[in-house]
Design an enzyme around this catalytic site. Structure first.
Site, PDB file in Angstrom:
ATOM      1  N   LYS A  97      -6.965  -7.150  -8.939  1.00 55.69           N
ATOM      2  CA  LYS A  97      -5.648  -7.767  -8.191  1.00 55.69           C
ATOM      3  C   LYS A  97      -5.965  -9.182  -8.289  1.00 55.69           C
ATOM      4  O   LYS A  97      -6.829  -9.800  -7.518  1.00 55.69           O
ATOM      5  CB  LYS A  97      -5.398  -7.046  -6.995  1.00 55.69           C
ATOM      6  CG  LYS A  97      -4.447  -5.981  -6.771  1.00 55.69           C
ATOM      7  CD  LYS A  97      -4.103  -5.374  -5.612  1.00 55.69           C
ATOM      8  CE  LYS A  97      -2.896  -5.340  -5.036  1.00 55.69           C
ATOM      9  NZ  LYS A  97      -2.860  -4.636  -3.693  1.00 55.69           N
TER      10      LYS A  97
HETATM   11  C1  E4P Z   1       0.104  -3.617  -2.470  1.00 53.93           C
HETATM   12  O1  E4P Z   1      -0.726  -3.668  -3.563  1.00 53.93           O
HETATM   13  C2  E4P Z   1      -0.230  -3.988  -1.096  1.00 53.93           C
HETATM   14  O2  E4P Z   1      -1.508  -3.474  -1.047  1.00 53.93           O
HETATM   15  C3  E4P Z   1       0.764  -3.251  -0.156  1.00 53.93           C
HETATM   16  O3  E4P Z   1       1.844  -2.514  -0.942  1.00 53.93           O
HETATM   17  C4  E4P Z   1       1.118  -4.141   1.014  1.00 53.93           C
HETATM   18  O4  E4P Z   1       2.087  -3.421   1.983  1.00 53.93           O
HETATM   19  P1  E4P Z   1       2.323  -4.011   3.335  1.00 53.93           P
HETATM   20  O5  E4P Z   1       3.298  -5.309   2.938  1.00 53.93           O
HETATM   21  O6  E4P Z   1       2.913  -2.999   3.825  1.00 53.93           O
HETATM   22  O7  E4P Z   1       1.072  -4.538   3.965  1.00 53.93           O
END
Ligand code: E4P
Length: 272
Positions: A97
């Site tokens: 990522k």
């Molecule tokens: C995605 O890859 C992120 O880890 C995640 O969906 C973030 O979610 P949040 O906004 O609830 O922390």
């Protein structure tokens, strides 16, 4: 639409995987912190490398995203390569990522570091999930740089719209995808609208990158992500469980169980 679990908690990943419906896992540094804090709170120790390998092996056949913590081009690339080399052999399912734009301090000259890192890693055959996507433009550029997955953060856009407009909310509250309330962020009326616009652009221009609806906080948002054309939605464990919940299902189960007569129940007893 594929379903990923948005968690770094091994027990949750195991349970979702064992249910037979899991296509992948997304982690981020905050989710890893949460999981590790919980383990430490129980008084247990943790070997981070073994722990991540266990996640990867548990979710074999499913794709697992691991995020870099660096935010300068060279360092992101170096960390991305090392994470991939260290962990991909475990189950051949690692995605790295990389943030769309890592210049969180607004440093000039760093705006392209994310795109450059996506390009370099992708050219080396390392699959990239571009994270922290908040505009269709970021998604378009990330895909152009070679990202295999782009992750618009639906819930966080909803948070942003509500905060900017002094609307009180809880993290898991549903926020309408239709934009009838007239609020928008440069033409984006909700997190689901962001997902829809990216999916439409990708379809219109035959862009192969997958759209992963991230930051999904409730079941209605998950459904709307599917309707909006998301290829993948990553969901917290609680939301995955909620997808199956309905009062009438519970009520029906109760009455069918109560009505089960021995003549019928015993039909299959003692038979092969
Ligand atoms: C995605 O890859 C992120 O880890 C995640 O969906 C973030 O979610 P949040 O906004 O609830 O922390």
């Amino acid at each position: 639409m594929q379903i990923f679990i948005d968690s770094a908690k091994l027990e949750e990943i195991k349970e979702a995987y064992n249910a037979g419906i899991l296509d992948g896992v997304t982690t981020n540094p905050s989710l890893i912190k949460k999981a590790v804090e919980e383990i430490k709170k129980r008084g247990d120790g943790i070997d981070m490398e073994d722990y991540i390998k266990e996640i990867l092996k548990t979710a074999h056949n499913a794709r697992v995203s691991l995020e870099v913590t660096e935010y300068i081009y060279d360092k992101m690339v170096e960390q991305g390569r090392k994470l991939f080399k260290m962990f991909n052999p475990a189950a051949k399912n690692v995605y790295i990522k990389i943030p769309a734009n890592p210049s969180f301090e607004g440093e000039k000259g760093k705006e392209f570091d994310g795109l450059r890192a996506i390009k370099t890693l992708s050219q080396e055959g390392i699959p990239v999930n571009c994270t922290l996507v908040f505009t269709p433009e970021q998604a378009l550029l990330a895909a152009k740089a070679g990202a295999k997955i782009v992750s618009p953060f639906a819930g966080r856009i909803d948070d942003y719209l509500r905060t900017k407009n002094n609307i009180a909310f809880d993290k898991s509250d549903y926020y309408p995808a239709d934009g009838k309330n007239d609020l928008n962020d440069n033409g984006i009326v909700s997190g689901i609208d962001l997902v829809r616009q990216i999916a439409e652009i990708f379809k219109k221009h035959s862009i192969e990158a997958e759209v992963l609806a991230a930051s999904i906080r409730n079941t209605r948002q998950a459904r709307e992500a599917a309707l909006a054309g998301a290829d993948i939605a990553t969901l917290p464990f609680e939301v995955i469980k909620e997808l199956l919940a309905h009062y009438k299902t519970r009520e029906g189960m109760r009455s069918f169980t109560d009505d089960a007569i021995p003549e019928y129940v015993n039909l299959t007893k003692g038979r092969n």
